[in-house]
Design a protein around this motif. Sequence first.
Motif, short mmCIF file in Angstrom:
data_model
loop_
_atom_site.label_atom_id
_atom_site.label_comp_id
_atom_site.label_asym_id
_atom_site.label_seq_id
_atom_site.Cartn_x
_atom_site.Cartn_y
_atom_site.Cartn_z
N VAL A 62 0.82 -1.24 0.00
CA VAL A 62 0.12 -0.01 -0.22
C VAL A 62 0.90 1.22 0.01
CG1 VAL A 62 -1.68 1.05 1.10
CG2 VAL A 62 -1.89 -1.17 1.27
N TYR A 70 -3.71 3.63 3.16
CA TYR A 70 -3.58 3.82 4.64
C TYR A 70 -4.12 5.11 5.02
CZ TYR A 70 -0.30 -0.21 4.69
OH TYR A 70 0.47 -1.30 4.58
N GLY A 105 -1.60 -4.26 8.12
CA GLY A 105 -2.95 -4.76 7.95
C GLY A 105 -2.82 -6.16 8.12
N SER A 165 -5.86 0.50 7.43
CA SER A 165 -6.14 0.09 6.05
C SER A 165 -7.45 0.47 5.61
CB SER A 165 -5.79 -1.30 5.72
OG SER A 165 -4.39 -1.58 5.75
#
Length: 452
Positions: free
Chosen positions: A237, A384, A443, A306
Amino acid sequence: SDLVMPLSRGLTAVLRGQEAFNLALIVACAVPALLLTDTALGAWLGSASAALTALLIARLVFGMLGDTHDLGGKLSARVYIAAQAWGVQLLVPQLSDAIERNTDSFAQDWLGSYNPFFYHVMLQDTQRMASYQSGIPLATPAVKKAAAARPGRVGAVWLDVGCGHNLPLTQLVVGTGEAEHVHAIEGNETAYPHIARLLAAKDELRRRVTVHRALSSDVELPPDARGDALVHEVIGVVASDEGMINILADAQERLLVDRAAIFPYFIASVAVPTGPLEVTLATVAAGLFVPGTDIYPDQQAPGLQSVFAPNARWLSETTPLIEEFHFGPDAAPLKDQMQQTTVSKWTVETPGPFAGFLLSCVLEVAPGGSRTDGLRSRTAWGAYFLRMAPPEAEPYLDAGDEVELTFTVDARSIVPEYTTAAAVRRRGTEVRYGPYGWKGPQGKNHLSPFLS
């Protein structure tokens, strides 16, 4: 102990997570139903309690199937992708012990884990796959030409790091007809039966692909078999958070020829200042039946969460790069790109409260190919939410006020380390937030609390 510990962790997660909200609804309906047994209202509340109980059980079963079975993973991935397409914000509970768990051993567990749900989410991410489908055909002719200029080379040799159980990137490379051979590297044992069936069914793949049952750091290639190019999708991410730079730097040094190409050739992370995540009725409804999600943001203090299809007010439309990595024969060696610090500044365009930042990744597989931007499009990476200001002290910013983010990454380890700090300037005063730091991916890699 093999059974007791997962059950204990699962029950703890149930009691403190979204399931706790579902249980509270069940109790809120069941207790009055027992007290009003002989009334129409009591009958209605009893039916509602039974339906909610069935929903909770179905949610848990759905999550376990998504974690453990290929068909379950495919179906649950479709639910997530559809929910994002409809604009439903999906919140993923924060790992309460994320900082402690992100050791080297945890990184190996993360890289070696296989989850059908997350794998199918990636495959069904049309934006992500379009970048590779458009970029690889653009890349392969140049790789073949460069390979032909190397003494002793008959054709281009490729590496696919983290090839997955149905070799999507390997198949794209072979499908161009420009690759002589592909070394497909996969460190997850559960992938190999799928790969074996795929190779048995496709003659062209079987002739041109060698599968290495190991992490790339454990693979050895003789000098004459080293790759002319490497393709991968070891992107987090925050782009570097799954250890991508450490993994690729090792491959660049040991498994590739000099001046080899690496695709994607450009990977970065971007950020934008926002207000708090807003909970909508759609988010609440999704949280009742979509496994692995919450209906409310976890962060009441600085921290990461997340989120898919985030619903938060952007204070600016500018999304600067907070880390960036360039790959290929003309780029700096990866070992020289491992440590970066950026200072990003925004002038507020849309007034509103400042809570923190949304962060996500950007990639372009090859020059001229399509670009994937995790903030501006809905992808399987999501984003995020980095909360910097506590909810009770979110400053309201007017147009023209300024926000600043200092972002530092140290990717020398397979578990990268991050440090962030923020500042807000309004009406002649400055307020600073942070520093806040974390390590590695933040996450869950399971839908079910019993498998987390």
